[in-house]
Design a protein around this motif. Sequence first.
Motif, PDB file in Angstrom:
ATOM      1  N   ASP A 172       0.822  -1.214   0.000  1.00  0.00           N
ATOM      2  CA  ASP A 172       0.000   0.000   0.000  1.00  0.00           C
ATOM      3  C   ASP A 172       0.855   1.263   0.000  1.00  0.00           C
ATOM      4  O   ASP A 172       0.378   2.347   0.315  1.00  0.00           O
ATOM      5  N   SER A 173       2.140   1.128  -0.341  1.00  0.00           N
ATOM      6  CA  SER A 173       3.022   2.276  -0.491  1.00  0.00           C
ATOM      7  C   SER A 173       4.160   1.903  -1.432  1.00  0.00           C
ATOM      8  O   SER A 173       4.409   0.708  -1.676  1.00  0.00           O
ATOM      9  N   LEU A 174       4.831   2.915  -1.960  1.00  0.00           N
ATOM     10  CA  LEU A 174       5.947   2.691  -2.878  1.00  0.00           C
ATOM     11  C   LEU A 174       7.239   2.608  -2.076  1.00  0.00           C
ATOM     12  O   LEU A 174       7.708   3.616  -1.525  1.00  0.00           O
ATOM     13  N   GLN A 175       7.815   1.418  -1.986  1.00  0.00           N
ATOM     14  CA  GLN A 175       9.046   1.226  -1.236  1.00  0.00           C
ATOM     15  C   GLN A 175      10.251   1.741  -2.030  1.00  0.00           C
ATOM     16  O   GLN A 175      10.195   1.873  -3.254  1.00  0.00           O
ATOM     17  N   LEU A 176      11.341   2.036  -1.319  1.00  0.00           N
ATOM     18  CA  LEU A 176      12.533   2.599  -1.948  1.00  0.00           C
ATOM     19  C   LEU A 176      13.066   1.689  -3.051  1.00  0.00           C
ATOM     20  O   LEU A 176      13.400   2.161  -4.143  1.00  0.00           O
ATOM     21  N   GLU A 177      13.110   0.385  -2.789  1.00  0.00           N
ATOM     22  CA  GLU A 177      13.614  -0.547  -3.800  1.00  0.00           C
ATOM     23  C   GLU A 177      12.694  -0.568  -5.019  1.00  0.00           C
ATOM     24  O   GLU A 177      13.166  -0.625  -6.166  1.00  0.00           O
ATOM     25  N   GLU A 178      11.387  -0.520  -4.785  1.00  0.00           N
ATOM     26  CA  GLU A 178      10.424  -0.503  -5.890  1.00  0.00           C
ATOM     27  C   GLU A 178      10.567   0.775  -6.706  1.00  0.00           C
ATOM     28  O   GLU A 178      10.490   0.745  -7.947  1.00  0.00           O
ATOM     29  N   ARG A 179      10.786   1.855  -6.009  1.00  0.00           N
ATOM     30  CA  ARG A 179      10.948   3.144  -6.687  1.00  0.00           C
ATOM     31  C   ARG A 179      12.164   3.131  -7.590  1.00  0.00           C
ATOM     32  O   ARG A 179      12.112   3.626  -8.725  1.00  0.00           O
ATOM     33  N   GLU A 180      13.269   2.571  -7.118  1.00  0.00           N
ATOM     34  CA  GLU A 180      14.485   2.519  -7.922  1.00  0.00           C
ATOM     35  C   GLU A 180      14.272   1.694  -9.193  1.00  0.00           C
ATOM     36  O   GLU A 180      14.731   2.078 -10.272  1.00  0.00           O
ATOM     37  N   VAL A 181      13.566   0.583  -9.069  1.00  0.00           N
ATOM     38  CA  VAL A 181      13.279  -0.253 -10.241  1.00  0.00           C
ATOM     39  C   VAL A 181      12.338   0.475 -11.198  1.00  0.00           C
ATOM     40  O   VAL A 181      12.511   0.419 -12.423  1.00  0.00           O
ATOM     41  N   LEU A 182      11.343   1.169 -10.637  1.00  0.00           N
ATOM     42  CA  LEU A 182      10.403   1.939 -11.460  1.00  0.00           C
ATOM     43  C   LEU A 182      11.123   3.035 -12.244  1.00  0.00           C
ATOM     44  O   LEU A 182      10.906   3.185 -13.452  1.00  0.00           O
ATOM     45  N   VAL A 183      11.993   3.778 -11.562  1.00  0.00           N
ATOM     46  CA  VAL A 183      12.737   4.860 -12.217  1.00  0.00           C
ATOM     47  C   VAL A 183      13.604   4.298 -13.334  1.00  0.00           C
ATOM     48  O   VAL A 183      13.655   4.859 -14.437  1.00  0.00           O
ATOM     49  N   GLN A 184      14.281   3.195 -13.068  1.00  0.00           N
ATOM     50  CA  GLN A 184      15.137   2.587 -14.090  1.00  0.00           C
ATOM     51  C   GLN A 184      14.324   2.170 -15.306  1.00  0.00           C
ATOM     52  O   GLN A 184      14.747   2.362 -16.457  1.00  0.00           O
ATOM     53  N   PHE A 185      13.134   1.621 -15.059  1.00  0.00           N
ATOM     54  CA  PHE A 185      12.258   1.204 -16.160  1.00  0.00           C
ATOM     55  C   PHE A 185      11.842   2.401 -17.011  1.00  0.00           C
ATOM     56  O   PHE A 185      11.889   2.350 -18.249  1.00  0.00           O
ATOM     57  N   ILE A 186      11.432   3.488 -16.359  1.00  0.00           N
ATOM     58  CA  ILE A 186      10.984   4.682 -17.081  1.00  0.00           C
ATOM     59  C   ILE A 186      12.117   5.258 -17.930  1.00  0.00           C
ATOM     60  O   ILE A 186      11.929   5.596 -19.107  1.00  0.00           O
ATOM     61  N   ILE A 187      13.313   5.353 -17.339  1.00  0.00           N
ATOM     62  CA  ILE A 187      14.467   5.903 -18.067  1.00  0.00           C
ATOM     63  C   ILE A 187      14.790   5.030 -19.275  1.00  0.00           C
ATOM     64  O   ILE A 187      15.076   5.547 -20.371  1.00  0.00           O
ATOM     65  N   SER A 260      -7.720  13.320  -5.870  1.00  0.00           N
ATOM     66  CA  SER A 260      -8.939  12.510  -5.839  1.00  0.00           C
ATOM     67  C   SER A 260      -8.657  11.174  -5.168  1.00  0.00           C
ATOM     68  O   SER A 260      -7.614  10.557  -5.407  1.00  0.00           O
ATOM     69  N   LYS A 261      -9.581  10.723  -4.347  1.00  0.00           N
ATOM     70  CA  LYS A 261      -9.369   9.469  -3.626  1.00  0.00           C
ATOM     71  C   LYS A 261      -9.194   8.288  -4.567  1.00  0.00           C
ATOM     72  O   LYS A 261      -8.461   7.340  -4.255  1.00  0.00           O
ATOM     73  N   ASP A 262      -9.858   8.332  -5.723  1.00  0.00           N
ATOM     74  CA  ASP A 262      -9.745   7.206  -6.643  1.00  0.00           C
ATOM     75  C   ASP A 262      -8.386   7.163  -7.352  1.00  0.00           C
ATOM     76  O   ASP A 262      -8.098   6.208  -8.071  1.00  0.00           O
ATOM     77  N   ARG A 263      -7.550   8.190  -7.130  1.00  0.00           N
ATOM     78  CA  ARG A 263      -6.209   8.191  -7.726  1.00  0.00           C
ATOM     79  C   ARG A 263      -5.106   8.088  -6.679  1.00  0.00           C
ATOM     80  O   ARG A 263      -3.922   8.180  -7.022  1.00  0.00           O
ATOM     81  N   ALA A 264      -5.476   7.892  -5.422  1.00  0.00           N
ATOM     82  CA  ALA A 264      -4.474   7.847  -4.360  1.00  0.00           C
ATOM     83  C   ALA A 264      -3.451   6.736  -4.587  1.00  0.00           C
ATOM     84  O   ALA A 264      -2.267   6.893  -4.267  1.00  0.00           O
ATOM     85  N   ASP A 265      -3.886   5.603  -5.145  1.00  0.00           N
ATOM     86  CA  ASP A 265      -2.970   4.473  -5.317  1.00  0.00           C
ATOM     87  C   ASP A 265      -2.215   4.494  -6.642  1.00  0.00           C
ATOM     88  O   ASP A 265      -1.360   3.641  -6.885  1.00  0.00           O
ATOM     89  N   ILE A 266      -2.504   5.467  -7.509  1.00  0.00           N
ATOM     90  CA  ILE A 266      -1.822   5.500  -8.816  1.00  0.00           C
ATOM     91  C   ILE A 266      -1.131   6.831  -9.102  1.00  0.00           C
ATOM     92  O   ILE A 266      -0.513   6.990 -10.155  1.00  0.00           O
ATOM     93  N   ILE A 267      -1.214   7.777  -8.174  1.00  0.00           N
ATOM     94  CA  ILE A 267      -0.615   9.088  -8.436  1.00  0.00           C
ATOM     95  C   ILE A 267       0.904   9.023  -8.423  1.00  0.00           C
ATOM     96  O   ILE A 267       1.578   9.759  -9.164  1.00  0.00           O
ATOM     97  N   LEU A 268       1.507   8.151  -7.598  1.00  0.00           N
ATOM     98  CA  LEU A 268       2.967   8.101  -7.500  1.00  0.00           C
ATOM     99  C   LEU A 268       3.640   7.643  -8.793  1.00  0.00           C
ATOM    100  O   LEU A 268       4.627   8.254  -9.217  1.00  0.00           O
ATOM    101  N   PRO A 269       3.154   6.594  -9.476  1.00  0.00           N
ATOM    102  CA  PRO A 269       3.751   6.246 -10.770  1.00  0.00           C
ATOM    103  C   PRO A 269       3.617   7.376 -11.793  1.00  0.00           C
ATOM    104  O   PRO A 269       4.555   7.648 -12.557  1.00  0.00           O
ATOM    105  N   ALA A 270       2.477   8.053 -11.801  1.00  0.00           N
ATOM    106  CA  ALA A 270       2.276   9.166 -12.735  1.00  0.00           C
ATOM    107  C   ALA A 270       3.257  10.292 -12.444  1.00  0.00           C
ATOM    108  O   ALA A 270       3.896  10.844 -13.355  1.00  0.00           O
ATOM    109  N   LEU A 271       3.390  10.636 -11.171  1.00  0.00           N
ATOM    110  CA  LEU A 271       4.293  11.715 -10.771  1.00  0.00           C
ATOM    111  C   LEU A 271       5.734  11.374 -11.131  1.00  0.00           C
ATOM    112  O   LEU A 271       6.499  12.249 -11.565  1.00  0.00           O
ATOM    113  N   GLU A 272       6.096  10.113 -10.998  1.00  0.00           N
ATOM    114  CA  GLU A 272       7.464   9.703 -11.341  1.00  0.00           C
ATOM    115  C   GLU A 272       7.706   9.812 -12.844  1.00  0.00           C
ATOM    116  O   GLU A 272       8.795  10.231 -13.283  1.00  0.00           O
TER     117      GLU A 272
END
Length: 380
Positions: A172-187, A260-272
């Motif tokens: 239910d949150s974006l962990q540091l390790e997950e964030r690093e993998v996400l950033v690498q994927f986007i780049i 918006s509450k319906d975007r609480a779980d998806i705003i972090l990937p968008a922001l990244e």
Amino acid sequence: MKEKTAIIDIGSNTIRLVIYESTAIGTVKELENVKAVARLRSYLTEEGILSEEGIQVLLSILHSFNKVVDFHHVNEIRSVATATIRQALNQSDIISRVYKETNLSISILSEEEEAYYGYFAAVNTTSVSTGFSIDIGGGSTEITYFEDKQIKHSHSFPFGVVSLKEQFIQGDSLQLEEREVLVQFIIEQFLTLPWLKEKNAPIIAIGGSARNVAQIDQSQNSYPIAGVHQYVMSPESISRMRDVLLPLDYVELEKIEGLSKDRADIILPALEVFYQLILYTDAPSFIFSRNGLRDGLILEQTEGKKVFSNQEIVERSLRQLGFEYNVNYSHNEQMLFLIRKLWEGFGQLGLWSLNEESLRVLEQAAFLFYLWGNILDSRF
């Protein structure tokens, strides 16, 4: 009876119905806007099949939309689908069942068409002549680059906020390790497009994720008009927002003003994605546009493929506002006549030396002043 056109946009995260009404001045105005959160992307199986549960969600929403359309006596309905239906291997069955049960014909937009309509709305409703447009949906992300309002490059990435969440965020949150993998994927995805690199051009962001990012920034800065079109954010603002939001879990994110509450779980990937795009392109600014795919569709329907100059965009906007607030155009023309006489007289007396462009700005300012009086009258 006034002509009414409905556009149903079947996205991977939300499904939206917008009804437009033709006006006496040859434009259209939004009459109704209804959104349903469907998360169709989450019903797409690993085999690429939209499940029966997902199809039922789609049918239920479209049935409810039909009631709204019938109430408004709409003349024409255009239903379009994007990434999830486009990617579904059973899309023919989906289209057939939708038509059989709702009498709605769905057109599946190609990746190129989806990118084009977002760009088309952006360049025809903002003052940016050279820049990027980005639209992050639930299952795809469209990016275009345009110069002098002409599209030069476009691409549709097969990932969106819902698919990124499913792929990279387990709890239910974006962990540091997950964030690093996400950033690498986007780049890595951005590296496949050489035309993105260091263009130093503004980014125009459209869609629900962009709207929420803008609303959060407006709330943090006590900006008085929520969701304003062409709201500008600096790269530093996006970076600060990212630092504030990334450590939060979904419960905490739901309490963030502007989100918006319906975007609480998806705003972090968008922001990244937004943040990494700003860094990769060296963008000087991030601009929210309220107008996106649906506006591009209706604009093409009413105006063809014409791309408006910035001056034409301003004039169209003022004309639309004047119509909506019942401006007396004969009175307004008399006021503009007096403004021109003052401009000429002051110039002859040597009190100022303003060019024709200055006169246009003066006329627009006078019109807005007159318009504000009508707005106040309509509220009291």
